[in-house]
Design an enzyme around this catalytic site. Structure first.
Site, PDB file in Angstrom:
ATOM      1  N   ASP A 184     -14.424  -6.313   3.323  1.00  0.00           N
ATOM      2  CA  ASP A 184     -13.962  -7.166   4.223  1.00  0.00           C
ATOM      3  C   ASP A 184     -14.374  -6.926   5.567  1.00  0.00           C
ATOM      4  O   ASP A 184     -14.426  -7.495   6.598  1.00  0.00           O
ATOM      5  CB  ASP A 184     -12.636  -7.615   3.846  1.00  0.00           C
ATOM      6  CG  ASP A 184     -11.589  -6.775   4.158  1.00  0.00           C
ATOM      7  OD1 ASP A 184     -12.001  -5.546   4.704  1.00  0.00           O
ATOM      8  OD2 ASP A 184     -10.146  -6.839   4.378  1.00  0.00           O
ATOM      9  N   ARG A 185     -14.620  -5.500   5.995  1.00  0.00           N
ATOM     10  CA  ARG A 185     -14.819  -5.034   7.093  1.00  0.00           C
ATOM     11  C   ARG A 185     -16.354  -4.799   7.420  1.00  0.00           C
ATOM     12  O   ARG A 185     -17.249  -4.697   6.388  1.00  0.00           O
ATOM     13  CB  ARG A 185     -13.975  -3.927   7.577  1.00  0.00           C
ATOM     14  CG  ARG A 185     -12.637  -4.090   7.523  1.00  0.00           C
ATOM     15  CD  ARG A 185     -11.815  -2.752   7.921  1.00  0.00           C
ATOM     16  NE  ARG A 185     -10.434  -3.374   7.956  1.00  0.00           N
ATOM     17  CZ  ARG A 185      -9.478  -2.829   8.812  1.00  0.00           C
ATOM     18  NH1 ARG A 185      -9.708  -2.096   9.643  1.00  0.00           N
ATOM     19  NH2 ARG A 185      -8.037  -3.444   8.661  1.00  0.00           N
ATOM     20  N   THR A 228      -2.546 -10.105  14.967  1.00  0.00           N
ATOM     21  CA  THR A 228      -3.429  -9.430  13.968  1.00  0.00           C
ATOM     22  C   THR A 228      -2.968  -9.846  12.545  1.00  0.00           C
ATOM     23  O   THR A 228      -1.813 -10.068  12.271  1.00  0.00           O
ATOM     24  CB  THR A 228      -3.081  -7.953  14.182  1.00  0.00           C
ATOM     25  OG1 THR A 228      -3.863  -7.542  15.582  1.00  0.00           O
ATOM     26  CG2 THR A 228      -4.127  -7.174  12.991  1.00  0.00           C
ATOM     27  N   ARG A 242       0.941  -1.249  -0.030  1.00  0.00           N
ATOM     28  CA  ARG A 242      -0.021   0.143   0.100  1.00  0.00           C
ATOM     29  C   ARG A 242       1.009   1.205   0.076  1.00  0.00           C
ATOM     30  O   ARG A 242       1.751   1.473   0.695  1.00  0.00           O
ATOM     31  CB  ARG A 242      -0.992   0.005   1.193  1.00  0.00           C
ATOM     32  CG  ARG A 242      -2.006  -1.048   1.166  1.00  0.00           C
ATOM     33  CD  ARG A 242      -2.729  -1.003   2.449  1.00  0.00           C
ATOM     34  NE  ARG A 242      -3.835  -2.153   2.445  1.00  0.00           N
ATOM     35  CZ  ARG A 242      -4.645  -2.424   3.474  1.00  0.00           C
ATOM     36  NH1 ARG A 242      -4.604  -1.518   4.551  1.00  0.00           N
ATOM     37  NH2 ARG A 242      -5.266  -3.232   3.584  1.00  0.00           N
ATOM     38  N   GLU A 296     -11.765  -9.917  14.342  1.00  0.00           N
ATOM     39  CA  GLU A 296     -10.713  -8.955  14.689  1.00  0.00           C
ATOM     40  C   GLU A 296     -11.533  -7.749  15.374  1.00  0.00           C
ATOM     41  O   GLU A 296     -12.473  -7.343  14.719  1.00  0.00           O
ATOM     42  CB  GLU A 296      -9.762  -8.536  13.985  1.00  0.00           C
ATOM     43  CG  GLU A 296      -8.981  -9.657  13.189  1.00  0.00           C
ATOM     44  CD  GLU A 296      -7.926  -9.326  12.168  1.00  0.00           C
ATOM     45  OE1 GLU A 296      -6.926 -10.029  11.931  1.00  0.00           O
ATOM     46  OE2 GLU A 296      -8.273  -8.166  11.344  1.00  0.00           O
ATOM     47  N   ASP A 298     -16.535  -1.672   4.288  1.00  0.00           N
ATOM     48  CA  ASP A 298     -15.515  -0.768   3.808  1.00  0.00           C
ATOM     49  C   ASP A 298     -15.185  -0.629   2.529  1.00  0.00           C
ATOM     50  O   ASP A 298     -15.751  -1.367   1.687  1.00  0.00           O
ATOM     51  CB  ASP A 298     -14.357  -1.002   4.725  1.00  0.00           C
ATOM     52  CG  ASP A 298     -13.685  -2.331   4.343  1.00  0.00           C
ATOM     53  OD1 ASP A 298     -14.477  -3.350   3.892  1.00  0.00           O
ATOM     54  OD2 ASP A 298     -12.347  -2.546   4.312  1.00  0.00           O
ATOM     55  N   ASP A 305     -13.231  -2.320   0.547  1.00  0.00           N
ATOM     56  CA  ASP A 305     -13.029  -3.443  -0.565  1.00  0.00           C
ATOM     57  C   ASP A 305     -13.895  -4.547   0.225  1.00  0.00           C
ATOM     58  O   ASP A 305     -14.019  -5.948  -0.454  1.00  0.00           O
ATOM     59  CB  ASP A 305     -11.673  -4.171  -0.240  1.00  0.00           C
ATOM     60  CG  ASP A 305     -11.128  -4.579   0.898  1.00  0.00           C
ATOM     61  OD1 ASP A 305     -11.482  -4.057   2.048  1.00  0.00           O
ATOM     62  OD2 ASP A 305     -10.275  -5.570   1.132  1.00  0.00           O
ATOM     63  N   LYS A 316     -11.699 -12.121   5.973  1.00  0.00           N
ATOM     64  CA  LYS A 316     -13.048 -11.594   6.667  1.00  0.00           C
ATOM     65  C   LYS A 316     -13.835 -10.882   5.653  1.00  0.00           C
ATOM     66  O   LYS A 316     -13.690 -10.727   4.365  1.00  0.00           O
ATOM     67  CB  LYS A 316     -12.475 -10.290   7.655  1.00  0.00           C
ATOM     68  CG  LYS A 316     -11.497  -9.323   7.124  1.00  0.00           C
ATOM     69  CD  LYS A 316     -11.009  -8.643   8.173  1.00  0.00           C
ATOM     70  CE  LYS A 316     -10.193  -7.234   7.575  1.00  0.00           C
ATOM     71  NZ  LYS A 316      -8.636  -7.948   7.632  1.00  0.00           N
ATOM     72  N   SER A 368     -10.695  -4.857  14.691  1.00  0.00           N
ATOM     73  CA  SER A 368     -10.679  -3.775  13.401  1.00  0.00           C
ATOM     74  C   SER A 368     -12.001  -4.120  12.563  1.00  0.00           C
ATOM     75  O   SER A 368     -11.844  -3.780  11.282  1.00  0.00           O
ATOM     76  CB  SER A 368      -9.391  -3.769  12.918  1.00  0.00           C
ATOM     77  OG  SER A 368      -9.204  -5.063  12.559  1.00  0.00           O
ATOM     78  N   SER A 406      -8.057  -1.323   0.807  1.00  0.00           N
ATOM     79  CA  SER A 406      -9.064  -1.746   1.896  1.00  0.00           C
ATOM     80  C   SER A 406      -9.673  -0.545   2.330  1.00  0.00           C
ATOM     81  O   SER A 406     -10.394   0.196   1.776  1.00  0.00           O
ATOM     82  CB  SER A 406      -8.729  -2.543   2.893  1.00  0.00           C
ATOM     83  OG  SER A 406      -9.126  -2.868   3.886  1.00  0.00           O
ATOM     84  N   HIS A 407      -9.732  -0.059   3.688  1.00  0.00           N
ATOM     85  CA  HIS A 407     -10.386   0.984   4.458  1.00  0.00           C
ATOM     86  C   HIS A 407      -9.575   2.393   4.085  1.00  0.00           C
ATOM     87  O   HIS A 407     -10.141   3.267   4.496  1.00  0.00           O
ATOM     88  CB  HIS A 407     -10.687   0.424   5.768  1.00  0.00           C
ATOM     89  CG  HIS A 407      -9.194   0.367   6.310  1.00  0.00           C
ATOM     90  ND1 HIS A 407      -8.453  -0.779   6.282  1.00  0.00           N
ATOM     91  CD2 HIS A 407      -8.684   1.123   7.524  1.00  0.00           C
ATOM     92  CE1 HIS A 407      -7.603  -0.839   7.056  1.00  0.00           C
ATOM     93  NE2 HIS A 407      -7.519   0.231   7.806  1.00  0.00           N
TER      94      HIS A 407
END
Length: 554
Positions: A283-284, A348, A24, A367, A279, A281, A380, A369, A114-115
């Site tokens: 996964d959250r 994590t 990233r 998690e 989020d 992508d 996730k 998060s 991601s986020h």
């Protein structure tokens, strides 16, 4: 048509070291000549790529389109057999994991940060997932990194731009490219896991029960639209911000009380009974109700509690074990103990759960998060968690009509007690100061000066820098976070996060357990304030980072 492979000289770039969350960086770094090409070439060389089938997709963020074309050109030259790509390059991270497993693919290339925020001045990311559908383990990411440090040439096939908006198959030389419906396979998976008929009945029997899903202009918008409006028959007013945008509409696509404030305000002000967000992508997740915020730690514990009772998938497979990341509250442990299940505390990083799942020793995990999932894939899964909550609401309401999110939370506390939990994030702090802060704490742990020490009204029982011995592959992960555990079971955890693209993020976690029913409705921050004061004083966080308050509190 025979493809002509061109060899182009290149030079290594420093810092192309991927973690389990991939590489990233800011978009402008990826836009440097050959920067993206070098990293994709390193992945293809490391796999190796000849004859491979790869699933490719991302969250729609800025620079996705250009990177897709790079992948095609390099894959064709590397002898990749097939690319399976989501329409317009859109595939959620859970959807990629599912497709890799369903197609028995070699792996997948995910184009996401991601986020993290998107747009020309923000973040981009490239991540490789292996054949089990999960993030690449260290032996793979280390190999990619080593190749990136010595790379001298790129192998490409110069081809016209591929139109990824058109469904179907096309070829570039020997490379087959199949553009698929981004959503279909994932929706079918969800329908095989959950009781959609029960959820539909719940909504039809409770016409005044309103839900609102916020796609945050990320990848799950189309998935949410298909799931909640088309499959479950809810009105269009049940979804918001469901069109993926390159800059996520200028918002930060992280589903928490700070960055999903638009959702929180609407749920509070417009009479919604259930609110949820995912989020960038996919996964959250975040779940809220009327006057009720579900911490991710409580969420995974509640899903685990009801899994075998309420969710068809677990009625068929059973619940093989539970796992949580080390900073996540111990609420899940209490469920495991009561149900007689094996449970694990891991560092994590989702790869640790994947090892347990592949070995048949973990079914539900999470998690703090805002990541929750199960062994249906190896990532996730935000929407999975949200549908799990709807399935649980439907199940509970058969026995106790009128039950909402808050009722489910309170019922859980009556059985297990309450783990008050909060996380303070200090984003993009000076890395040197953050390292000095952690080194000071490590020194205090090594000299054992904390053990038995009185800190405010709390007495330290043990203190360590968490080490995990993986029971599956025997690997040892050290220095995974500072833990201060008090005699009453309360905990402080301090760790540095590597998910940002610049600076360091300090995460401070505080947890206090109560089995006093009169405290179960207490405000979390008030219940934890004395422990938070101890954490800030012990860490000297303000001195080392210069921050007087966190960026985000969850």
């Amino acid at each position: 048509m025979v493809s002509i492979i061109q060899t182009i000289a290149t030079k290594p770039f420093e810092g192309q070291k991927p973690g389990t969350s991939g590489l990233r960086k800011k978009v402008k770094i990826f836009q440097q000549p050959n920067y993206t090409e070098n990293f994709i070439q390193a992945i293809l060389n490391a796999i190796p790529a000849k004859g491979a089938t790869l699933v490719v997709g991302g969250d729609g963020r800025y620079y996705l389109d250009e990177t897709l074309q790079v992948i095609v050109k390099l894959s064709a030259a590397a002898g990749v057999s097939k690319l399976v790509v989501g329409q317009n390059g859109i595939l959620s991270t859970p959807a990629v994991s599912n497709l890799i497993r369903k197609l028995n693919a070699t792996g997948g290339i995910l184009l996401t940060a991601s986020h993290n925020p998107g747009g020309p001045d923000n973040d981009f990311g490239i991540k490789y997932n292996i054949s089990n559908g999960g993030p690449a383990p260290e032996n793979v990411t280390d190999k990619i990194y080593e190749i990136s440090k010595t790379i001298t040439e790129l192998k490409i096939v110069d081809t016209p731009k591929i139109d990824f908006s058109v469904l179907g198959k096309q070829n570039v030389g020997e490379l087959e490219i199949e553009v698929i419906d981004s959503v279909h396979d994932y929706i079918e998976l969800m329908k095989n896991i959950f009781d959609f008929d029960s959820i539909k009945s719940f909504f039809s029997n409770n016409p005044n029960f309103k839900m609102l899903f916020d796609g945050m202009n990320g990848v799950t918008g189309p998935y949410g639209q298909r799931l909640f409006v088309q499959e479950l028959g809810l009105p269009e007013s049940s979804v918001m911000r469901c069109i993926p945008l390159p800059d996520f509409g200028g918002a930060h696509p992280d589903p928490n009380l700070t960055y999903a404030h638009d959702l929180v305000e609407r749920v509070n002000n417009e009479g919604y009974d259930f609110g949820a967000a995912s989020d960038g992508d996919g996964d959250r997740n975040m779940v809220i109700g009327k006057d009720a915020f579900v911490t991710p730690s409580d969420s995974v514990a509640i899903i685990a509690h009801y899994a075998k009772e309420a969710i068809p998938y677990f009625q068929k497979t059973g619940v093989k074990g539970l796992a949580r990341s080390m900073p996540t509250s111990q609420a899940l442990d209490l469920v495991a103990k009561k149900q007689g299940l094996e449970y694990f505390e891991v560092p994590t990083g989702w790869k640790f759960f994947g090892n347990l799942m592949d070995a048949g020793r973990c079914s539900v995990c999470g998690e703090e998060s805002f990541g929750t999932g199960s062994d249906h894939i190896r990532e996730k899964d935000g929407l999975w968690a949200i549908i799990a909550w709807l399935n649980i609401l439907a199940y509970v309401n058969k026995k106790n009509p009128g039950s909402g999110v808050k009722d489910i939370l309170q019922s859980h506390y009556q059985i297990y007690g309450r783990n008050f939990f909060s996380r303070y994030d200090y984003e993009e702090v000076d890395g040197k100061g953050a390292d000095e802060m952690v080194q000071r704490l490590r020194s205090m742990i090594e000299t054992k000066e904390l053990e038995g020490k009185q800190l405010g009204s709390f007495t330290v029982a043990t203190a360590d820098d968490f080490t995990y011995n993986d029971p599956i592959d025997g690997s040892i992960s050290k220095k995974q976070g500072i833990r201060i555990i008090f005699q009453d079971g309360s905990r402080l955890v301090i760790r540095l996060s590597g998910t940002g693209s610049s600076g360091a993020t300090v995460r401070l976690y505080v947890e206090k357990y109560s089995n006093n029913a009169s405290e179960y409705t207490a405000d979390t921050q008030k219940a934890l304030q004395s422990l938070i004061d101890v954490a800030l004083d012990l860490s000297q966080l303000q001195k080392f980072t210069g921050r007087t308050k966190p960026t985000v509190i969850t």
